[in-house]
Design an enzyme around this catalytic site. Structure first.
Site, mmCIF file in Angstrom:
data_model
loop_
_atom_site.group_PDB
_atom_site.id
_atom_site.type_symbol
_atom_site.label_atom_id
_atom_site.label_comp_id
_atom_site.label_asym_id
_atom_site.label_seq_id
_atom_site.Cartn_x
_atom_site.Cartn_y
_atom_site.Cartn_z
ATOM 1 N N GLY A 187 10.785 1.661 10.919
ATOM 2 C CA GLY A 187 10.116 1.086 12.078
ATOM 3 C C GLY A 187 10.714 -0.285 12.304
ATOM 4 O O GLY A 187 11.781 -0.612 11.778
ATOM 5 N N MET A 188 10.006 -1.070 13.060
ATOM 6 C CA MET A 188 10.513 -2.393 13.360
ATOM 7 C C MET A 188 10.389 -3.324 12.151
ATOM 8 O O MET A 188 11.218 -4.189 11.922
ATOM 9 C CB MET A 188 9.685 -2.973 14.505
ATOM 10 C CG MET A 188 10.255 -4.222 15.044
ATOM 11 S SD MET A 188 10.447 -4.133 16.787
ATOM 12 C CE MET A 188 8.799 -4.036 17.378
ATOM 13 N N PHE A 189 9.332 -3.106 11.356
ATOM 14 C CA PHE A 189 9.041 -4.045 10.275
ATOM 15 C C PHE A 189 9.440 -3.535 8.903
ATOM 16 O O PHE A 189 9.503 -4.302 7.956
ATOM 17 C CB PHE A 189 7.536 -4.347 10.245
ATOM 18 C CG PHE A 189 7.055 -4.988 11.486
ATOM 19 C CD1 PHE A 189 7.238 -6.352 11.691
ATOM 20 C CD2 PHE A 189 6.454 -4.257 12.490
ATOM 21 C CE1 PHE A 189 6.819 -6.960 12.853
ATOM 22 C CE2 PHE A 189 6.035 -4.847 13.656
ATOM 23 C CZ PHE A 189 6.217 -6.204 13.841
ATOM 24 N N VAL A 214 10.182 3.364 5.518
ATOM 25 C CA VAL A 214 9.135 4.096 4.798
ATOM 26 C C VAL A 214 9.802 5.221 4.015
ATOM 27 O O VAL A 214 10.613 5.979 4.560
ATOM 28 C CB VAL A 214 8.075 4.668 5.777
ATOM 29 C CG1 VAL A 214 6.979 5.388 5.002
ATOM 30 C CG2 VAL A 214 7.467 3.553 6.617
ATOM 31 N N ASP A 271 -1.925 -1.312 18.345
ATOM 32 C CA ASP A 271 -0.689 -0.529 18.505
ATOM 33 C C ASP A 271 -0.953 0.966 18.308
ATOM 34 O O ASP A 271 -0.184 1.663 17.643
ATOM 35 C CB ASP A 271 0.385 -1.018 17.535
ATOM 36 C CG ASP A 271 1.782 -0.555 17.971
ATOM 37 O OD1 ASP A 271 1.932 -0.152 19.142
ATOM 38 O OD2 ASP A 271 2.710 -0.595 17.153
ATOM 39 N N LEU A 288 11.624 8.450 4.976
ATOM 40 C CA LEU A 288 10.854 8.955 6.119
ATOM 41 C C LEU A 288 11.210 8.265 7.424
ATOM 42 O O LEU A 288 10.816 8.720 8.484
ATOM 43 C CB LEU A 288 9.354 8.804 5.846
ATOM 44 C CG LEU A 288 8.807 9.627 4.685
ATOM 45 C CD1 LEU A 288 7.308 9.408 4.519
ATOM 46 C CD2 LEU A 288 9.095 11.110 4.879
ATOM 47 N N GLY A 289 11.904 7.160 7.342
ATOM 48 C CA GLY A 289 12.322 6.535 8.591
ATOM 49 C C GLY A 289 12.165 5.034 8.579
ATOM 50 O O GLY A 289 11.792 4.439 7.576
ATOM 51 N N LYS A 348 5.784 1.887 2.146
ATOM 52 C CA LYS A 348 6.330 1.114 3.265
ATOM 53 C C LYS A 348 6.970 -0.127 2.669
ATOM 54 O O LYS A 348 6.290 -0.935 2.025
ATOM 55 C CB LYS A 348 5.168 0.757 4.206
ATOM 56 C CG LYS A 348 5.528 0.043 5.465
ATOM 57 C CD LYS A 348 4.352 0.135 6.438
ATOM 58 C CE LYS A 348 4.503 -0.782 7.612
ATOM 59 N NZ LYS A 348 3.459 -0.587 8.622
HETATM 60 N N1 LIG Z 1 1.316 7.276 4.509
HETATM 61 C C1 LIG Z 1 2.344 7.868 5.111
HETATM 62 N N2 LIG Z 1 2.645 9.149 4.842
HETATM 63 C C2 LIG Z 1 3.688 9.755 5.457
HETATM 64 N N3 LIG Z 1 4.478 9.159 6.383
HETATM 65 C C3 LIG Z 1 4.237 7.881 6.692
HETATM 66 C C4 LIG Z 1 3.162 7.155 6.068
HETATM 67 N N4 LIG Z 1 3.162 5.921 6.570
HETATM 68 C C5 LIG Z 1 4.171 5.854 7.456
HETATM 69 N N5 LIG Z 1 4.832 7.028 7.540
HETATM 70 C C6 LIG Z 1 5.980 7.368 8.412
HETATM 71 O O1 LIG Z 1 6.715 6.190 8.676
HETATM 72 C C7 LIG Z 1 6.673 5.876 10.083
HETATM 73 C C8 LIG Z 1 6.656 4.376 10.253
HETATM 74 O O2 LIG Z 1 5.505 3.831 9.622
HETATM 75 P P1 LIG Z 1 4.804 2.516 10.178
HETATM 76 O O3 LIG Z 1 4.474 2.732 11.623
HETATM 77 O O4 LIG Z 1 3.661 2.157 9.283
HETATM 78 O O5 LIG Z 1 5.994 1.475 10.021
HETATM 79 P P2 LIG Z 1 6.444 0.297 10.985
HETATM 80 O O6 LIG Z 1 7.632 -0.334 10.407
HETATM 81 O O7 LIG Z 1 5.288 -0.577 11.277
HETATM 82 O O8 LIG Z 1 6.853 1.134 12.275
HETATM 83 P P3 LIG Z 1 6.903 0.657 13.813
HETATM 84 O O9 LIG Z 1 7.639 -0.615 13.889
HETATM 85 O O10 LIG Z 1 7.624 1.798 14.485
HETATM 86 O O11 LIG Z 1 5.487 0.541 14.281
HETATM 87 C C9 LIG Z 1 5.424 6.606 10.602
HETATM 88 O O12 LIG Z 1 5.522 6.922 11.972
HETATM 89 C C10 LIG Z 1 5.441 7.858 9.764
HETATM 90 O O13 LIG Z 1 6.339 8.807 10.307
#
Ligand SMILES: Nc1ncnc2c1ncn2[C@@H]1O[C@H](COP(=O)(O)OP(=O)(O)OP(=O)(O)O)[C@@H](O)[C@H]1O
Length: 560
Positions: free
Chosen positions: A248-250, A253, A366, A245-246, A268
């Site tokens: 993020g910084m940390f 997913v 955030d 799904l992509g 995640k």
């Molecule tokens: N429960 C979920 N169901 C579907 N997609 C999800 C879910 N949790 C996260 N995602 C997808 O993954 C992306 C990143 O998740 P999240 O923001 O929790 O990660 P992060 O590493 O903290 O990202 P960032 O550093 O960009 O804040 C979300 O924007 C969403 O598109």
């Protein structure tokens, strides 16, 4: 979609959505709906073009880009059909049911609809100068900003080695359904960083780090510590990976099938890095506490199902949602935003989420469209990414807390902050969802204050005097010191600016352009929305509306 009678919940009726989630799973109705939306968008665009002045929008001029927005095609939409049917909605205090048509596609009804005669056919001319919310990539932006901040704070300390390693390399094992970040970040900070490394120095460090990291790398991680997933891989002997799904910084997913429960989940996978793992454990604790305080799952915070460790990575298993609100905006409201019914329902759910956070004494810190997830029906949203959340007691001065465009002024000014920062972010988010445009697009904290004042007026001096960082931005007489790029030399210069007491681009004019044709009822509703945003975006944190008050605001309670 089956031609059958569809039962609607009150919220579904209010949104004009049908209750049959299976319609989203089958491909052709989705594409039909997308085609209709696209056709409408093009029609609107053609009409708008007739009224456009010859000059290209300022932002477009500045970027040297064309004013045409690439069409938004659902054909590139990742297949999300693995998601389960959404649970029936039960939202306390849901506004009264509204007239709706069960024959409407759930997707098209998030979009502003000129046929209904209520929403905007022509954006404000000024809208054309505002950056599109759909195109913004806050992760890239925040990475830049944090890197610069760390650099400032710690200069050449031990973190530089780790950061250099993080700059490296694309993932070679290309997984399916990866969300791409735009390579060119038009909103990146450009002029505030007097301590930034020169690009040449940067690339030298990165090259050195690449060689080192590759040698030390475990074969399941990439050079940045992201876990490299493969399709159909089974994690923890239970979760079969179906999609990426992509990132993020940390974390990255993924979507997976929980073979034990036979349902999709989102996992995640935190990067393999001690400080990130520690932050991940904190996120787990906060999510558990929030769930314990919301046993019936009525407060719109995403549910953590469990967590475990896998090959050195903390993995957090979440209920599966469909997409985040920036993606929703991209698909159904690019450039024009979502309709007011959707905004009302989303507002209410966000305020319920904020009320839970406040009850449990946490700041999210955030909130933005990217961190709010929608289910498949797009009726139910949940606050997600508690990665920056913290107990209210941990609110030390941190001028780079919260993604910049959603950052409350008290954070920038070094004034003691509390729950109001999340309400500010929600105000920015709701504006963005309604207009499709970002409300405050400062290049840096200095420029953020300028754009905030242009819209919300001058800061009261009493408030400014409370800020530990006020004098970075204001002189002794509290005149604003604007940092601007000199056109001739390209250097950053500081100019004292006389900020007008009356905002030059106030909220109302940005939400209700003069040339907009509205019937009395719609005008009333929109006025009510303006009033709510006005209260979410009060410059004085202690006067800002609270979640409980917001849930009682007429915009929420008095639906037509
Ligand atoms: N429960 C979920 N169901 C579907 N997609 C999800 C879910 N949790 C996260 N995602 C997808 O993954 C992306 C990143 O998740 P999240 O923001 O929790 O990660 P992060 O590493 O903290 O990202 P960032 O550093 O960009 O804040 C979300 O924007 C969403 O598109």
């Amino acid at each position: 979609m089956n031609a059958k009678t569809i039962e609607q919940t009150p919220l579904q009726q209010q949104l004009g959505l049908n209750g049959d989630s299976t319609s989203i799973d089958s491909t052709s109705p989705v594409l039909d709906a997308a085609a209709v939306i696209e056709a409408r968008r093009k029609r609107r665009e053609a009409i708008k073009n007739q009224y456009r002045t010859q000059a290209p929008p300022l932002l477009v001029q500045a970027l040297g880009a064309t004013s045409e927005v690439p069409s938004n095609s659902l054909s590139t939409t990742p297949n999300r059909s693995v998601s389960p049917s959404p649970a029936p909605l039960s939202v306390p205090g849901t506004p009264t049911a509204m007239e709706s048509s069960a024959t409407h596609s759930p997707l098209s009804n998030l979009t502003k609809d000129e046929a209904a005669g209520s929403d905007d056919m022509f954006g404000s001319p000024r809208d054309e100068d505002e950056p599109s919310a759909a195109d913004y990539d806050p992760t890239a932006d925040m990475q830049d900003e944090r890197a610069r901040h760390d650099k400032r704070m710690f200069k050449e300390d031990e973190r530089s080695e780790e950061k250099a390693g993080q700059q490296v390399l694309e993932q070679t094992n290309a997984p399916i359904e990866t969300k791409k970040h735009d390579e060119f970040d038009m909103f990146a900070e450009e002029d505030d960083d007097m301590f930034a490394e020169q690009p040449t120095q940067k690339s030298k460090v990165a090259t050195a780090a690449r060689t080192l990291d590759q040698g030390m790398m475990d074969n399941w991680d990439d050079a940045d510590g992201y876990y490299l997933t493969t399709l159909r891989e089974k994690i923890d002997d239970r979760y079969e990976v179906t999609a990426n799904l992509g990132r993020g910084m940390f974390a990255s997913v993924i979507r997976a099938i929980d073979t034990k429960a036979d349902k999709p989940v989102a996992i995640k996978i935190i990067r393999n890095n001690e400080s990130m793992k520690k932050a991940g454990h904190k996120e787990v604790d906060i999510l558990k506490d929030l769930a314990a305080n919301d046993p019936d799952d009525r407060k719109h915070v995403v549910r953590l199902l469990r967590s475990f460790e896998h090959k050195g990575h903390l993995c957090m298993v979440f209920e599966n949602m469909d997409m985040n609100l920036r993606e929703v905006l991209k698909k159904f409201g690019r450039e024009i935003g979502l309709n007011l019914k959707a905004i009302r329902a989303y507002s209410q759910q966000l305020f319920l989420g904020l009320s839970l956070l406040r009850k449990c004494q946490y700041l999210h810190a955030d909130l933005k469209p990217d961190n709010i997830l929608a289910d498949e029906s797009r009726m139910k949203i949940k606050i997600a990414d508690l990665g920056s959340a913290s107990p209210i007691t941990e609110n030390a001065t941190a001028p780079y807390l919260v993604s910049r465009f959603y950052r409350a002024p008290e954070v920038i000014l070094g004034i003691d902050y509390d729950y109001g920062i999340d309400m500010w972010s929600v105000g920015c988010t709701l504006f963005e969802l309604y207009t499709g445009k970002i409300l405050f697009t400062g290049r840096n904290n200095n420029n953020m204050l300028k754009t905030i004042m242009e819209c919300r007026g001058k800061f009261p001096h009493k408030l400014l005097r409370k800020g530990s960082l006020t004098y970075e931005y204001f002189d002794d007489l509290l005149n604003f010191k604007s940092q601007e790029q000199d056109k001739a030399t390209g250097r950053i210069v500081t100019r004292n600016i006389d900020i007008k007491a009356k905002p030059v681009r106030d909220l109302r004019s940005r939400l209700i352009p003069k040339d907009r044709r509205l019937n009395e009822q719609d005008k009333k509703e929109l006025e009510s929305f303006v009033d709510l945003l006005d209260k979410c975006l009060d410059l004085r944190p202690d006067k800002r509306i609270t979640p409980t008050e917001a849930l009682k605001h007429p915009f929420i309670t008095k639906a037509k």
